[in-house]
Write an enzyme that holds these catalytic residues in place. Structure first.
Site, PDB file in Angstrom:
ATOM      1  N   THR A  11       0.754  -1.040   0.113  1.00  0.00           N
ATOM      2  CA  THR A  11       0.120  -0.049  -0.020  1.00  0.00           C
ATOM      3  C   THR A  11       0.925   1.323   0.026  1.00  0.00           C
ATOM      4  O   THR A  11       0.862   2.138  -0.892  1.00  0.00           O
ATOM      5  CB  THR A  11      -0.825  -0.033   1.209  1.00  0.00           C
ATOM      6  N   VAL A  12       1.825   1.261   0.778  1.00  0.00           N
ATOM      7  CA  VAL A  12       2.476   2.376   1.054  1.00  0.00           C
ATOM      8  C   VAL A  12       3.674   2.565  -0.002  1.00  0.00           C
ATOM      9  O   VAL A  12       3.641   3.494  -0.639  1.00  0.00           O
ATOM     10  CB  VAL A  12       3.410   2.550   2.399  1.00  0.00           C
ATOM     11  N   LYS A 100       6.905   1.325  11.685  1.00  0.00           N
ATOM     12  CA  LYS A 100       7.042   1.596  13.001  1.00  0.00           C
ATOM     13  C   LYS A 100       7.790   0.672  14.032  1.00  0.00           C
ATOM     14  O   LYS A 100       8.283   0.748  15.120  1.00  0.00           O
ATOM     15  CB  LYS A 100       5.771   2.211  13.509  1.00  0.00           C
ATOM     16  N   LYS A 200       3.982   3.493  18.219  1.00  0.00           N
ATOM     17  CA  LYS A 200       4.047   4.649  17.929  1.00  0.00           C
ATOM     18  C   LYS A 200       4.430   5.649  19.173  1.00  0.00           C
ATOM     19  O   LYS A 200       4.990   6.381  19.238  1.00  0.00           O
ATOM     20  CB  LYS A 200       2.732   5.119  17.100  1.00  0.00           C
TER      21      LYS A 200
END
Ligand code: HSE
Length: 400
Positions: A11-12, A100, A200
Site C-alpha cells: 500500500t505505502v 514503526k 507509535k
C-alpha cells in the site's frame, strides 16, 4: 538527476511511487533537480505495470548501485527490513521509512549506524501517517521538555470505533472496510490489540525522553473487548470511546507510557477526531499544548510523509539530522500501578455497594446496568476496590 529506490510495493510503497510521478515537477522544484525512482524491490510479479521494468527481487542490486542515494523501506516487519536498512546505511544511503515496528524495536541502533556513516534515517511516516509530528517534535518544539503526549495513534481502530459509535456497525464489518481502505496492518491484530499504537507511543517517548521505550514492556490494551453497550454507557456519561496512547513525564525524569481505550469527554478536541483521522496532543514546558491532526493511515497520506523525508535527505545531503535516543539502559518506564486517573466503571449489582467501594461522581442506569464515572484513583487502587465488588464489574476504562 537524483536516483531513489523503494523497498516494498504494498500500500505505502505503491503510494510513494505514485506521489513521485504525480508531483514530479513540484518535487524537482523543491530539491532543485528531478528525482527518479530507479528501482522497486518486491518479490511479487508487477511486470504488468507501466514501471514494471524497474522491479528487482535482488536487494544487492540496490545496495551496490552507487547512483542510488536515498532508499525508502516500506516493507513492514522487522527481519528483512532491518537487514536491508542496515545494509543501505552502511553503504552510505539515507533511509526513510513508515515501519514503526522496526523504528520502535531497532531505531536506537539504526540511528547510531546512520550517524556513523553520515547519512539519515528518517521516519516521519511511522507515527500518525500523513501528520507531521516527528519533525515538529525534533525541530519546532526542540527547545521544550515534553511533559505529556496524548493521542489517537491508530487509524484502523479509530475508524472501527467511529463506525460503531455513529452508525452502530458491527466490529467485524467495520474492520473489513478498514482493510479494504488500506488502513489496517497486514495482520490487523496489531491494530485491534493496540500493538501498532504502542509502537507509535514508544517512538514518541523515545524522542521526547531520550531513551528507548521497549514496546514489549509498555502496557498495551486494544479495543477487542469494547461492546456497543460500552459505547452506549460512554454516551450517557457525555463521552466517546477512543483508543489513546499516552506518555506522561514525572518530575524525576521517568515516565509512564501506555495504550488503552479511554472515555473521552465530548467537549475534548480528541472526541471530534473520527474515522481514519489521528490527533496527537503534545505538551511542551515552554509552548504549552500543541495539537496535530490529519489522516493517520492510508496509501497517499502515508506516502506523503515518506516522500517528504526522502526530499529532506536529498535537499540537505551535507547536513545530517541529529536524531538519536539511548538503548533503554536508563530504564525510564514507570510501572502503571501508580498512574492516577479518573475511571469509568460498568457494573451490575446493588448501587449501594458500588458507591461504597468507589468514589463515584456520576452514576447512570443503562439497560439494567450501572455506568459510573469515578474520581481519580491509581491503577492499583482501582483494581483493589474492584476486587471487593466480587465480579459485579463488567468493564472499566480510564477517562481523560
Ligand atoms: N495500521 C495503521 C493504522 C497504519 O491503522 O493506523 C498507519 O500506521
Amino acid at each position: 538527476m537524483i536516483k531513489a529506490a523503494i523497498l516494498g510495493h504494498g500500500t505505502v510503497g505503491s503510494g510513494v511511487y505514485e506521489v513521485f510521478e504525480m508531483n514530479a515537477e513540484k518535487i524537482a522544484r523543491t530539491v532543485g533537480e528531478p528525482v527518479e525512482v530507479k528501482y522497486v524491490l518486491d518479490l511479487r510479479d508487477f511486470s504488468h505495470l507501466p514501471y514494471g521494468h524497474k522491479f528487482v527481487n535482488d536487494f544487492s542490486v540496490i545496495e551496490n548501485d552507487p547512483e542510488v542515494s536515498v532508499v525508502c523501506e516500506v516493507m513492514g516487519g522487522v527481519r528483512a527490513a532491518y537487514d536491508f536498512t542496515k545494509r543501505c546505511l552502511l553503504a552510505g544511503k539515507s533511509v526513510c521509512t513508515s515501519n514503526k515496528e522496526l523504528v520502535a524495536s531497532k531505531g536506537d541502533e539504526l540511528l547510531r549506524i546512520a550517524e556513523a556513516h553520515n547519512v539519515n534515517y528518517l521516519f516521519e511516516a511511522s507515527v500518525g501517517g500523513g501528520i507531521p509530528i516527528i519533525r515538529p517534535m525534533i525541530q519546532c518544539l526542540a527547545a521544550n521538555e515534553f511533559n505529556q503526549i496524548c493521542g489517537i495513534l491508530n487509524g484502523t481502530t479509530n475508524y472501527i470505533l467511529t463506525q460503531m459509535i455513529k452508525n452502530g456497525v458491527a466490529f467485524e464489518d467495520a474492520l473489513g472496510q478498514a482493510q479494504v481502505n488500506g488502513y489496517a496492518e497486514a495482520d490487523p491484530t496489531a491494530d485491534i490489540e493496540g500493538h501498532d499504537a504502542c509502537r507509535k507511543i514508544c517512538i514518541l517517548s523515545d524522542l521526547a525522553f531520550g531513551d528507548k521505550f521497549d514496546p514489549e514492556a509498555v502496557s498495551c490494551e486494544g479495543i477487542s473487548r469494547i461492546t456497543l453497550r460500552d459505547v452506549e454507557c460512554a454516551d450517557r456519561l457525555g463521552c466517546v470511546i477512543k483508543l489513546i496512547g499516552r506518555a506522561v513525564r514525572c518530575a524525576d525524569g521517568t515516565a509512564y507510557a501506555f495504550v488503552a481505550p479511554h472515555l473521552v469527554p465530548k467537549e475534548s478536541p480528541l472526541a471530534a477526531v473520527e474515522d481514519v483521522f489521528n490527533a496527537i496532543m503534545v505538551e511542551g514546558n515552554a509552548t504549552g499544548d500543541v495539537m496535530f491532526y490529519g489522516k493517520g493511515a492510508g496509501k497517499l497520506a502515508t506516502a506523503s510523509a515518506v516522500c517528504a523525508d526522502m526530499l529532506d535527505c536529498i535537499a540537505h545531503r551535507e547536513h545530517r539530522r541529529r536524531i538519536s535516543w539511548g538503548d533503554g539502559s536508563q530504564k525510564l518506564l514507570r510501572p502503571l500501578d501508580t498512574f492516577v486517573s479518573p475511571w469509568y466503571v460498568r457494573y451490575q449489582g446493588p448501587r449501594a455497594a458500588l458507591e461504597a467501594a468507589l468514589p463515584c461522581e456520576s452514576v447512570r442506569e443503562v439497560g439494567g446496568e450501572l455506568a459510573a464515572s469515578v474520581s481519580a484513583l491509581s491503577t492499583a487502587d482501582l483494581k483493589a476496590r474492584i476486587a471487593k465488588l466480587e465480579g459485579h464489574v463488567i468493564s472499566n476504562m480510564r477517562m481523560l
